[in-house]
Design an enzyme around this catalytic site. Structure first.
Site, mmCIF file in Angstrom:
data_model
loop_
_atom_site.group_PDB
_atom_site.id
_atom_site.type_symbol
_atom_site.label_atom_id
_atom_site.label_comp_id
_atom_site.label_asym_id
_atom_site.label_seq_id
_atom_site.Cartn_x
_atom_site.Cartn_y
_atom_site.Cartn_z
ATOM 1 N N GLN B 255 5.150 -16.267 7.845
ATOM 2 C CA GLN B 255 5.331 -15.224 6.843
ATOM 3 C C GLN B 255 6.678 -15.356 6.157
ATOM 4 O O GLN B 255 6.786 -15.267 4.938
ATOM 5 C CB GLN B 255 5.221 -13.846 7.511
ATOM 6 C CG GLN B 255 5.233 -12.704 6.534
ATOM 7 C CD GLN B 255 4.130 -12.843 5.512
ATOM 8 O OE1 GLN B 255 2.976 -13.006 5.857
ATOM 9 N NE2 GLN B 255 4.470 -12.816 4.237
ATOM 10 N N HIS B 258 7.353 -17.565 3.051
ATOM 11 C CA HIS B 258 6.749 -17.258 1.752
ATOM 12 C C HIS B 258 7.788 -17.066 0.659
ATOM 13 O O HIS B 258 7.671 -17.599 -0.437
ATOM 14 C CB HIS B 258 5.892 -15.986 1.841
ATOM 15 C CG HIS B 258 4.445 -16.282 2.016
ATOM 16 N ND1 HIS B 258 3.712 -16.978 1.097
ATOM 17 C CD2 HIS B 258 3.587 -15.985 3.019
ATOM 18 C CE1 HIS B 258 2.470 -17.099 1.522
ATOM 19 N NE2 HIS B 258 2.363 -16.508 2.691
ATOM 20 N N GLU B 322 0.632 -5.436 5.423
ATOM 21 C CA GLU B 322 -0.367 -6.268 4.750
ATOM 22 C C GLU B 322 -1.177 -7.041 5.812
ATOM 23 O O GLU B 322 -2.393 -7.004 5.816
ATOM 24 C CB GLU B 322 0.363 -7.241 3.816
ATOM 25 C CG GLU B 322 -0.553 -8.170 3.048
ATOM 26 C CD GLU B 322 0.236 -9.264 2.328
ATOM 27 O OE1 GLU B 322 1.451 -9.419 2.598
ATOM 28 O OE2 GLU B 322 -0.371 -9.986 1.518
ATOM 29 N N HIS B 323 -0.456 -7.730 6.695
ATOM 30 C CA HIS B 323 -1.088 -8.469 7.791
ATOM 31 C C HIS B 323 -0.661 -7.853 9.111
ATOM 32 O O HIS B 323 0.532 -7.612 9.328
ATOM 33 C CB HIS B 323 -0.643 -9.931 7.815
ATOM 34 C CG HIS B 323 -0.857 -10.657 6.521
ATOM 35 N ND1 HIS B 323 0.157 -10.808 5.584
ATOM 36 C CD2 HIS B 323 -1.952 -11.268 6.006
ATOM 37 C CE1 HIS B 323 -0.321 -11.493 4.551
ATOM 38 N NE2 HIS B 323 -1.598 -11.779 4.769
ATOM 39 N N ASP B 356 -5.326 -16.773 5.790
ATOM 40 C CA ASP B 356 -4.706 -17.184 4.529
ATOM 41 C C ASP B 356 -5.529 -18.262 3.830
ATOM 42 O O ASP B 356 -5.514 -18.373 2.606
ATOM 43 C CB ASP B 356 -3.298 -17.740 4.777
ATOM 44 C CG ASP B 356 -2.304 -16.654 5.102
ATOM 45 O OD1 ASP B 356 -2.600 -15.473 4.812
ATOM 46 O OD2 ASP B 356 -1.234 -16.965 5.660
ATOM 47 N N HIS B 415 -23.395 23.244 -22.197
ATOM 48 C CA HIS B 415 -23.958 22.590 -21.013
ATOM 49 C C HIS B 415 -25.205 23.346 -20.541
ATOM 50 O O HIS B 415 -26.209 22.754 -20.169
ATOM 51 C CB HIS B 415 -22.934 22.552 -19.884
ATOM 52 C CG HIS B 415 -21.873 21.505 -20.072
ATOM 53 N ND1 HIS B 415 -20.993 21.516 -21.111
ATOM 54 C CD2 HIS B 415 -21.569 20.391 -19.347
ATOM 55 C CE1 HIS B 415 -20.180 20.471 -21.013
ATOM 56 N NE2 HIS B 415 -20.508 19.777 -19.954
#
Lengths: 425, 425
Positions: B255, B258, B322-323, B356, B415
């Site tokens: 991670q 990245h 996220e993960h 991934d 209506h």
């Protein structure tokens, strides 16, 4: 209503353009409200209520006593109607939940998704002349089905600091956890960031005036989820020669009475019908209590004579209406060709009002052409789908080399190494 | 990595806050790019490519000759890996489609939803040092399954005006309809509004740098749908005393490599494990080609010693990663308690790299705490659910009075009238 006779296809895009609403000047005002509520919290909310709603509020939260009072104030006739509508909405929305299977994409590799409710949601319900309690049903019922833990409502008080009993009653019937007396951009800000009294939520739903809309747009840019972008409400109705002009005219006016910025579109392949509907609209308009609003909306509206009902559907797909009424003899078959629309009403007895209130479908729908990419509100809107995966030793052994090759090609050796250390064991 | 020992629950919220990234100064630059591309079209795109990518582009669209060249340039080993990954992604995503039943909410009232693909979608694929062809698979495969008619890619060219063959190859394998050599905010604008060469799309997907992110945020405020708000990538890993520190350290570094703004979080209930993992991270870091990036990311990162693995899950639900990697002996049972996370990896062999690239799940996931309200990309992201309803004469007869009562209570007599004219017939 403007009328176009057999317009060339090249002009459809420009005919479909919604009237431009310039609300850039709102930006400064709304940003100021947001900044102040974020820094001053409840104090700012009280001051804005006094300024914008002319109401002095002691407690922002609707009390148990007020709830009991509201429940008593609603007539039995309305309670019964709300029960019927609520049951239909619940039945249809409950059918939207499905559990997905665990997929073994390869031996030893299992992947699946799980429905998890958004924990905290906020519903904005407009105040003003008409108490939109139907919107309470449309938002709170799917929230309850989804299983949201906290479902709060913000709605502006009247000058006496009261909320309409119908809104309070509908909220109680649908499991809303708290109602707060606050409206406008200040309510959206309070739900987005929290104050001393109003809890922060993770997603904000509901219609509102231009301040509410602008505030939702601004907090969305800050990562707070909202239901969908907003725009004026609209209907597109298609009729062939067999339709009843009374029905069509009534449907168009039901839309036109929403607001002066509403847009009403009528398509037909029959010139007599075009004339008949236009005349009937004028007649019915005279008897409408909200005549002034509807008249103004009709100024932004148009009818189109096209060469066939299929061409009417083609135009509708370009326009991407929020509501699409297909009132033709082959309505079901035509409906198969719909690509861009929020909600479709098939056949002569399916008036938009049915879906607005009680048939079971949701009335929170994409306007302004957003139906090209957005769905209406559903249980999905209150749920996240979390993905899970579990690899066995055999699974990583089998898939590992593929991952290593791909990670290396992306120059991500750390990603590769996470596999390599496992393959080495 | 900062370390916290048994932090009080009251501090979890503030520990969970992501590092603040101030990109307000981008606003002016990106708005200028958007305005220029909207007014000058292709001409502006060519000039920006020269300015930002140092590339002189003759044709924005990747030609058939370039496609053939790219297909030849990719090694068989990589082709095979892409095939395997693509098949797994396809298998998992295909399982996400379900047709819903027609629901008769009351006799004579039928409601249903239909999956309709978003007609035109645009995928942004970043360029730069690593060709993210895996993102092509993750976005184009679900688009194809959904049935989108037009699936275009925009990706920045290198200095020679070329696109990485792996991106072109992956796009061709997954049915992408056209690839354009354009990056940055200018690419997002082109897809949002169209130019002479690049078609306007209805929804924009994909990761990117801060200019791309800002442009997506701005066009979203204009009603163009985007996949989700963006933020730096992140992982949260939970381990008990039985985990292998080598595995955990490798996952954290995968991670961290990245980007310098990535965040890595490690939670454990075992002090020895905390020390072991921190030491192993330092060791593995030395061997990492992207060591400098990973080191900087670790500066924003932290590890936490908590009293139990259940408390680790509770913290994770506050953080909303996220993960989420759960590497404990009772991982499956613990995973049942996950509320806020994008994608969950269960057990010691389920490394994030698997998801991934190749296990089948999507890697486009909500970062920055957005997992509290957003799901990752799936086939759902490329589909709209259009609602339909059909009322029979009996249906409107039965439900009509309910609608009339509710419409009247909302002061919407137009209506009500749409029902009344039908009941009178």
């Amino acid at each position: 209503m403007k009328t176009y006779l057999y317009p060339a296809k090249e002009t459809w895009d420009s005919i479909s353009k919604r009237p431009y609403i310039d609300n850039r000047d709102l930006d400064v005002t709304v940003k100021e409200i947001i900044a102040r509520v974020r820094s001053e919290g409840d104090k700012a909310l009280h001051e804005y209520s006094e300024q914008f709603d002319g109401a002095i509020i002691k407690e922002l939260k609707v009390s148990d006593a007020e709830i009991n009072e509201s429940v008593k104030a609603v007539s039995d006739k309305l309670k019964k109607a709300i029960k019927t509508a609520g049951e239909n909405i619940e039945k249809f929305h409950r059918s939207q939940i499905s559990e997905e299977a665990v997929i073994e994409t390869m031996p030893g590799i299992k992947c699946w998704r799980k429905n998890v409710p958004v924990e905290k949601v906020g519903l904005y319900i407009p105040g003003g002349s008409a108490p939109l309690f139907s919107t309470v049903l449309m938002l709170a019922v799917p929230a309850k089905i989804a299983g949201c833990r906290e479902v709060i409502i913000c709605t502006p008080p009247d000058k006496n600091g009261k909320i309409d009993p119908l809104i309070v009653y509908s909220a109680m019937m649908t499991g809303v956890t708290a109602i707060y007396k606050i409206g406008g951009a200040q309510a959206v800000t309070a739900m987005a960031y929290g104050t001393e009294t109003i809890p922060k939520v993770y997603k904000i739903f509901g219609p509102g005036n231009q301040y509410v809309t602008k505030a939702k747009e601004i907090v969305q840019a800050d990562g707070i989820a909202i239901d969908m972008p907003a725009g004026p409400s609209e209907v597109l109705a298609i009729a062939d020669k067999n339709a009843d002009p009374e029905f069509i005219a009534a449907d168009l006016l039901a839309q036109a009475e929403h607001g002066t910025d509403s847009q009403v579109v009528f398509l037909t392949d029959d010139k007599k019908m075009l004339i008949g509907v236009n005349r009937t609209v004028d007649e019915q308009l005279q008897r409408l209590p909200r005549k002034n609003i509807a008249s103004a909306a009709l100024e932004n509206s148009f009818s189109l004579l096209l060469s066939s009902v299929m061409e009417c559907i083609e135009f509708s797909n370009v326009y991407a209406p929020e509501h699409l009424i297909i009132n033709t003899s082959d309505a079901s078959a035509l409906a198969e060709n719909v690509i861009n629309a929020g909600s479709v009403f098939i056949g002569k007895y399916s008036c938009e009002s049915a879906g607005d209130y009680a048939s079971g479908t949701n009335h929170t729908l994409p306007t302004n052409g957003f139906a090209r990419s957005f769905s209406g509100v559903s249980v999905d809107s209150f749920i996240k789908k979390v993905t899970f995966q579990e690899l066995s030793h055999k699974g990583i052994e089998r898939l590992g080399p593929t991952i290593e090759i791909m990670a290396e090609a992306e120059n991500l050796y750390g990603h590769k190494n996470a596999v390599s250390v496992r393959l080495k064991r």
